[in-house]
Write a protein that holds these residues in place. Structure first.
Motif, PDB file in Angstrom:
ATOM      1  N   UNK A  76      43.992  51.893  41.976  1.00 43.92           N
ATOM      2  CA  UNK A  76      42.714  51.201  42.170  1.00 43.92           C
ATOM      3  C   UNK A  76      41.540  52.032  41.654  1.00 43.92           C
ATOM      4  N   UNK A  77      40.410  51.330  41.466  1.00 41.22           N
ATOM      5  CA  UNK A  77      39.154  51.965  41.071  1.00 41.22           C
ATOM      6  C   UNK A  77      39.307  52.772  39.766  1.00 41.22           C
ATOM      7  N   UNK A  78      39.667  52.066  38.702  1.00 40.29           N
ATOM      8  CA  UNK A  78      39.928  52.706  37.417  1.00 40.29           C
ATOM      9  C   UNK A  78      38.617  53.052  36.717  1.00 40.29           C
ATOM     10  N   UNK A  79      38.552  54.285  36.207  1.00 39.58           N
ATOM     11  CA  UNK A  79      37.436  54.733  35.385  1.00 39.58           C
ATOM     12  C   UNK A  79      38.019  55.255  34.065  1.00 39.58           C
ATOM     13  N   UNK A  80      37.511  54.708  32.940  1.00 36.76           N
ATOM     14  CA  UNK A  80      38.009  55.114  31.612  1.00 36.76           C
ATOM     15  C   UNK A  80      36.833  55.573  30.777  1.00 36.76           C
ATOM     16  N   UNK A  81      36.989  56.752  30.172  1.00 35.79           N
ATOM     17  CA  UNK A  81      36.003  57.252  29.222  1.00 35.79           C
ATOM     18  C   UNK A  81      36.731  57.733  27.962  1.00 35.79           C
ATOM     19  N   UNK A  82      36.270  57.241  26.781  1.00 35.43           N
ATOM     20  CA  UNK A  82      36.723  57.751  25.488  1.00 35.43           C
ATOM     21  C   UNK A  82      35.557  58.489  24.847  1.00 35.43           C
TER      22      UNK A  82
ATOM     23  N   UNK B 234      33.562  54.887  24.207  1.00 37.40           N
ATOM     24  CA  UNK B 234      33.773  53.679  25.029  1.00 37.40           C
ATOM     25  C   UNK B 234      33.877  54.101  26.492  1.00 37.40           C
ATOM     26  N   UNK B 235      33.313  53.268  27.391  1.00 38.08           N
ATOM     27  CA  UNK B 235      33.380  53.529  28.830  1.00 38.08           C
ATOM     28  C   UNK B 235      33.683  52.238  29.578  1.00 38.08           C
ATOM     29  N   UNK B 236      34.473  52.397  30.632  1.00 34.15           N
ATOM     30  CA  UNK B 236      34.851  51.259  31.482  1.00 34.15           C
ATOM     31  C   UNK B 236      34.961  51.753  32.925  1.00 34.15           C
ATOM     32  N   UNK B 237      34.266  51.102  33.821  1.00 31.48           N
ATOM     33  CA  UNK B 237      34.423  51.344  35.255  1.00 31.48           C
ATOM     34  C   UNK B 237      33.767  50.187  35.999  1.00 31.48           C
ATOM     35  N   UNK B 238      34.060  50.113  37.283  1.00 33.16           N
ATOM     36  CA  UNK B 238      33.614  48.986  38.112  1.00 33.16           C
ATOM     37  C   UNK B 238      34.082  47.661  37.518  1.00 33.16           C
ATOM     38  N   UNK B 239      35.310  47.688  36.977  1.00 29.80           N
ATOM     39  CA  UNK B 239      35.967  46.488  36.428  1.00 29.80           C
ATOM     40  C   UNK B 239      35.205  45.823  35.282  1.00 29.80           C
ATOM     41  N   UNK B 240      34.437  46.569  34.535  1.00 35.02           N
ATOM     42  CA  UNK B 240      33.717  45.993  33.392  1.00 35.02           C
ATOM     43  C   UNK B 240      33.375  47.098  32.390  1.00 35.02           C
ATOM     44  N   UNK B 241      33.094  46.680  31.141  1.00 34.07           N
ATOM     45  CA  UNK B 241      32.675  47.625  30.106  1.00 34.07           C
ATOM     46  C   UNK B 241      31.290  48.173  30.434  1.00 34.07           C
ATOM     47  N   UNK B 242      31.111  49.444  30.153  1.00 25.92           N
ATOM     48  CA  UNK B 242      29.825  50.099  30.361  1.00 25.92           C
ATOM     49  C   UNK B 242      29.444  50.781  29.039  1.00 25.92           C
ATOM     50  N   UNK B 243      28.691  50.047  28.203  1.00 20.92           N
ATOM     51  CA  UNK B 243      28.460  50.477  26.821  1.00 20.92           C
ATOM     52  C   UNK B 243      27.003  50.844  26.536  1.00 20.92           C
ATOM     53  N   UNK B 244      26.221  51.116  27.585  1.00 20.37           N
ATOM     54  CA  UNK B 244      24.816  51.448  27.369  1.00 20.37           C
ATOM     55  C   UNK B 244      24.647  52.731  26.560  1.00 20.37           C
ATOM     56  N   UNK B 245      25.538  53.682  26.721  1.00 19.91           N
ATOM     57  CA  UNK B 245      25.422  54.961  26.036  1.00 19.91           C
ATOM     58  C   UNK B 245      26.362  55.085  24.832  1.00 19.91           C
ATOM     59  N   UNK B 246      26.945  53.984  24.405  1.00 16.14           N
ATOM     60  CA  UNK B 246      27.888  54.025  23.283  1.00 16.14           C
ATOM     61  C   UNK B 246      27.168  54.397  21.985  1.00 16.14           C
ATOM     62  N   UNK B 247      27.785  55.282  21.202  1.00 19.76           N
ATOM     63  CA  UNK B 247      27.211  55.674  19.918  1.00 19.76           C
ATOM     64  C   UNK B 247      27.216  54.473  18.962  1.00 19.76           C
ATOM     65  N   UNK B 248      26.141  54.277  18.192  1.00 16.15           N
ATOM     66  CA  UNK B 248      26.055  53.105  17.299  1.00 16.15           C
ATOM     67  C   UNK B 248      27.207  53.013  16.295  1.00 16.15           C
ATOM     68  N   UNK B 249      27.836  54.140  15.949  1.00 13.22           N
ATOM     69  CA  UNK B 249      28.942  54.096  14.978  1.00 13.22           C
ATOM     70  C   UNK B 249      30.120  53.271  15.470  1.00 13.22           C
ATOM     71  N   UNK B 250      30.241  53.145  16.806  1.00 13.81           N
ATOM     72  CA  UNK B 250      31.428  52.496  17.370  1.00 13.81           C
ATOM     73  C   UNK B 250      31.145  51.095  17.903  1.00 13.81           C
ATOM     74  N   UNK B 251      29.906  50.637  17.784  1.00 20.54           N
ATOM     75  CA  UNK B 251      29.553  49.306  18.276  1.00 20.54           C
ATOM     76  C   UNK B 251      30.313  48.238  17.490  1.00 20.54           C
ATOM     77  N   UNK B 252      30.943  47.318  18.200  1.00 17.88           N
ATOM     78  CA  UNK B 252      31.712  46.208  17.630  1.00 17.88           C
ATOM     79  C   UNK B 252      32.925  46.679  16.820  1.00 17.88           C
TER      80      UNK B 252
END
Length: 407
Positions: A52-58, A66-84
């Motif tokens: 339970x309570x999975x937290x993923x950071x690449x 890429x970041x994921x936690x609280x059961x959803x993507x968290x992309x506010x701090x994602x580098x523009x090179x990796x967007x989409x």
């Protein structure tokens, strides 16, 4: 004391990331090398024990991929090179799959990527080394100018820098690249060229990409010169080795006429679609030969202008086979002018003789007939009879003067 400080740090970090109280179970670090191709997609693997309570950071160094936690993507701090260009397998996260999909790879994507996964049961850290290679299928070209013939092995896009090897009549030597290179950091555009000498009849070029473990081979052979007479037919030979082009491999076949500084397409065949194109009515491919993988080309009703070099090119994504055939068309033999005149004179003389002989025969018959009907009685009357006979004979003799005029 230092070990207790480290453990205390992890006990504090995990609950803050996961949003719940948990106890630390284990920490592990694994490394894996993944090789991708320029412009294609790749998956960076990362697995964990589900909880339970999975937290993923690449991350790539200090850059957020890429970041994921609280059961959803968290992309506010994602580098523009990796967007989409990056994503997780959302439906597989609860099964312990934190792998990252990477789309449209670039050479700048190379690097070390760290996958961090934390759950209420513990955390895992894995390292993935991403390498990106490029290898657009090379081509082998045969060209000539007024004085020399040469071969070019060319690759439009390759990374890292390839190994290029030439063989001449099965003797190996390493060729220094004498073509252009585009991009100091890659990908590279390379041309490697060798001059063809008169004593050599076969050349082989190999281009190897060690990162992608891929090698392409180009071969060129020169057939013996064909000598033909004008108006004859000729078969230009082109049959590949089965080892170079397996039955299940797609390939194309082109025939062209090679001249100084240029070439013209004569015929084309595509194995996958069985498409056939012939640009001249005097050229033909036999269907039974094509079915047996023999692409020899027939040229009908040869002309003096057909003399020259013909090139058969069989190419796939793994190899190219070039076969050059030189054709010499010679004029049909002609009789000397003096002999032709003598023959014509003999024919005319024979025609004249055939036309005069029947008239002479008819004249002699008339004379004999008249003598039988009017025999001479005496010597005195013979002279007088001669005049009468001449007058009478004139009625039987043909008018040779008028006939001779008509001739």
């Amino acid at each position: 004391m230092k070990a207790q400080a480290v453990l205390s740090f992890f006990f504090t970090l995990i609950p803050s990331l996961c949003g719940s109280q948990a106890s630390f179970s284990h920490v592990s670090m694994n490394e894996q090398i993944v090789t991708g191709r320029l412009g294609e997609d790749i998956i960076l693997p990362c697995s964990f024990d589900s909880g339970p309570n999975v937290v993923i950071h690449w991350k790539n160094q200090d850059t957020s991929v890429y970041s994921y936690y609280k059961d959803s993507d968290q992309l506010e701090n994602q580098d523009p090179r990796y967007v989409n260009r990056t994503s997780l397998f959302r439906g597989e996260i609860h099964n312990g799959n934190a792998s990252l999909t990477f789309r449209r790879l670039t050479l700048q994507d190379e690097g070390i990527y760290v996958c961090y996964v934390g759950t209420s049961l513990g955390k895992v850290t894995k390292k993935v080394v991403l390498k990106v290679g490029a290898f657009v299928t090379p081509v082998m070209k045969y060209e000539k100018n007024t004085t020399n013939s040469f071969l070019i092995c060319s690759v439009l896009s390759v990374f890292p820098y390839p190994i290029i090897t030439w063989k001449v009549d099965n003797n190996t030597f390493i060729s220094e690249n004498n073509g252009k290179e585009v991009g100091s950091l890659g990908p590279f555009h390379i041309n490697s060229r060798v001059n063809i000498t008169g004593s050599n009849s076969s050349y082989q070029c190999a281009i190897e990409n060690p990162l992608l473990k891929q090698t392409w081979t180009g071969r060129w052979t020169m057939k013996d010169v064909l000598h033909k007479m004008q108006s004859e037919n000729v078969l230009l030979l082109c049959k590949p080795e089965n080892s170079l082009f397996p039955a299940n491999q797609d390939f194309t076949v082109t025939w062209s006429r090679v001249e100084s500084g240029s070439s013209s397409l004569l015929a084309y065949f595509k194995n996958s679609s069985q498409e056939t194109l012939i640009n001249q009515p005097r050229l033909s491919w036999k269907e039974e030969l094509i079915n047996s993988r023999d692409f020899s080309l027939t040229v009908k009703d040869l002309r003096l202008s057909d003399s020259g070099e013909y090139l058969c090119n069989i190419s796939s994504n793994k190899s190219t086979l070039l076969t050059t055939q030189t054709l010499r068309v010679e004029a049909s033999p002609r009789a000397p002018a003096g002999i032709i005149v003598l023959v014509l004179v003999a024919i005319i003389s024979a025609v004249l003789l055939l036309s005069v002989a029947p008239r002479a025969v008819r004249s002699q018959r008339c004379i004999d007939f008249h003598k039988e009907r009017h025999p001479p009685t005496n010597q005195n009357s013979s002279s007088a009879g001669t005049e009468e006979e001449n007058v009478a004979l004139s009625d039987y003799l043909p008018n040779t003067e008028s006939e001779d005029r008509s001739l």
